[in-house]
Scaffold this motif. Structure first.
Motif, PDB file in Angstrom:
ATOM      1  N   GLU A  76       0.284  -1.526   0.399  1.00  0.00           N
ATOM      2  CA  GLU A  76      -0.098   0.077   0.464  1.00  0.00           C
ATOM      3  C   GLU A  76       1.124   1.334  -0.099  1.00  0.00           C
ATOM      4  O   GLU A  76       1.784   1.481   0.813  1.00  0.00           O
ATOM      5  N   ASP A 119      -1.853   1.302  -4.168  1.00  0.00           N
ATOM      6  CA  ASP A 119      -1.309   0.779  -5.227  1.00  0.00           C
ATOM      7  C   ASP A 119      -0.018   1.084  -5.702  1.00  0.00           C
ATOM      8  O   ASP A 119       0.487   2.126  -5.712  1.00  0.00           O
ATOM      9  N   ARG A 167      -2.046   0.748 -13.220  1.00  0.00           N
ATOM     10  CA  ARG A 167      -1.872   0.953 -11.434  1.00  0.00           C
ATOM     11  C   ARG A 167      -2.518  -0.895 -11.270  1.00  0.00           C
ATOM     12  O   ARG A 167      -2.765  -0.683 -11.270  1.00  0.00           O
ATOM     13  N   VAL A 168      -1.608  -0.959 -10.706  1.00  0.00           N
ATOM     14  CA  VAL A 168      -1.902  -2.653 -10.386  1.00  0.00           C
ATOM     15  C   VAL A 168      -1.543  -2.538  -8.363  1.00  0.00           C
ATOM     16  O   VAL A 168      -1.205  -1.705  -7.578  1.00  0.00           O
ATOM     17  N   THR A 169      -3.232  -2.787  -7.825  1.00  0.00           N
ATOM     18  CA  THR A 169      -3.081  -3.164  -6.667  1.00  0.00           C
ATOM     19  C   THR A 169      -2.089  -4.821  -5.681  1.00  0.00           C
ATOM     20  O   THR A 169      -2.743  -5.659  -6.800  1.00  0.00           O
ATOM     21  N   GLU A 227      -0.655  -7.583  -3.025  1.00  0.00           N
ATOM     22  CA  GLU A 227      -0.355  -8.931  -2.410  1.00  0.00           C
ATOM     23  C   GLU A 227       0.640  -9.981  -1.938  1.00  0.00           C
ATOM     24  O   GLU A 227       0.253 -10.315  -3.663  1.00  0.00           O
ATOM     25  N   ARG A 239       0.808 -10.398 -18.442  1.00  0.00           N
ATOM     26  CA  ARG A 239       0.426 -10.204 -16.648  1.00  0.00           C
ATOM     27  C   ARG A 239       0.649 -11.172 -16.389  1.00  0.00           C
ATOM     28  O   ARG A 239       0.862 -11.478 -14.951  1.00  0.00           O
ATOM     29  N   PHE A 274      -1.876  -9.812  -7.005  1.00  0.00           N
ATOM     30  CA  PHE A 274      -2.893  -8.889  -8.269  1.00  0.00           C
ATOM     31  C   PHE A 274      -4.498  -8.940  -8.120  1.00  0.00           C
ATOM     32  O   PHE A 274      -5.063  -9.744  -9.046  1.00  0.00           O
ATOM     33  N   THR A 275      -4.558  -7.866  -7.523  1.00  0.00           N
ATOM     34  CA  THR A 275      -5.917  -7.644  -7.253  1.00  0.00           C
ATOM     35  C   THR A 275      -6.979  -6.920  -7.736  1.00  0.00           C
ATOM     36  O   THR A 275      -8.049  -6.812  -8.388  1.00  0.00           O
ATOM     37  N   LYS A 276      -6.050  -6.030  -8.345  1.00  0.00           N
ATOM     38  CA  LYS A 276      -6.366  -5.003  -9.582  1.00  0.00           C
ATOM     39  C   LYS A 276      -5.070  -4.305 -10.565  1.00  0.00           C
ATOM     40  O   LYS A 276      -4.324  -4.863  -9.808  1.00  0.00           O
ATOM     41  N   TYR A 277      -6.017  -4.675 -11.791  1.00  0.00           N
ATOM     42  CA  TYR A 277      -4.761  -3.961 -12.503  1.00  0.00           C
ATOM     43  C   TYR A 277      -5.373  -3.556 -13.164  1.00  0.00           C
ATOM     44  O   TYR A 277      -6.870  -3.998 -14.705  1.00  0.00           O
ATOM     45  N   LEU A 278      -4.558  -2.184 -13.888  1.00  0.00           N
ATOM     46  CA  LEU A 278      -5.535  -1.485 -14.812  1.00  0.00           C
ATOM     47  C   LEU A 278      -4.282  -0.333 -15.319  1.00  0.00           C
ATOM     48  O   LEU A 278      -3.419   0.028 -14.642  1.00  0.00           O
TER      49      LEU A 278
END
Length: 125
Positions: free
Chosen positions: A25, A27, A44-46, A48, A89, A118-122
């Motif tokens: 944290e 992201d 932008r990647v979250t 974990e 990815r 990766f829980t978010k990948y934009l």
């Protein structure tokens, strides 16, 4: 945010392993190599991290600047087609995992990180 999950090892063993999850944290937001030199692409990647033991949370927190720098560096040097494809990815995720494990092995004597999620990948660009 951390989540600890107990996981029983096979019945013939009384030992227990606790998997822990830790988020990087905030992201990860960085540029990547765009096909067109006039435009910048960004992603932008979250992220974990799955740690092999809950006891390693403190170790991961201590090395958080190194972990973030590795993730940013790896994503930032990826070509546009790799960032935008599903197989690319996955290649990026595996490269991050292997590099984190290698560097933590050098720093602590054990790999600590069991998996990268990766829980978010934009992306844009």
């Amino acid at each position: 945010m951390m989540v600890v999950i107990s996981m029983a090892i096979p019945a013939h063993s009384l030992a227990q392993s606790q998997i822990a999850y830790m988020g990087l944290e905030p992201d990860i937001v960085t540029n990547y190599l765009s096909g067109n030199a006039r435009t910048l692409g960004f992603v932008r990647v979250t992220v974990e991290l799955m740690l092999d033991d809950a006891d390693n949370i403190e170790i991961a927190e201590h090395h958080m600047p190194l972990l973030r720098a590795i993730v940013i560096e790896i994503i930032g040097r990826q070509p546009e087609d790799k960032v935008k494809s599903l197989t690319g990815r996955e290649d990026i995720r595996r490269t991050i995992l292997q590099t984190l494990q290698q560097r933590l092995e050098e720093e602590t004597g054990r790999p600590v990180v069991k998996d990268v999620i990766f829980t978010k990948y934009l992306y844009q660009g």
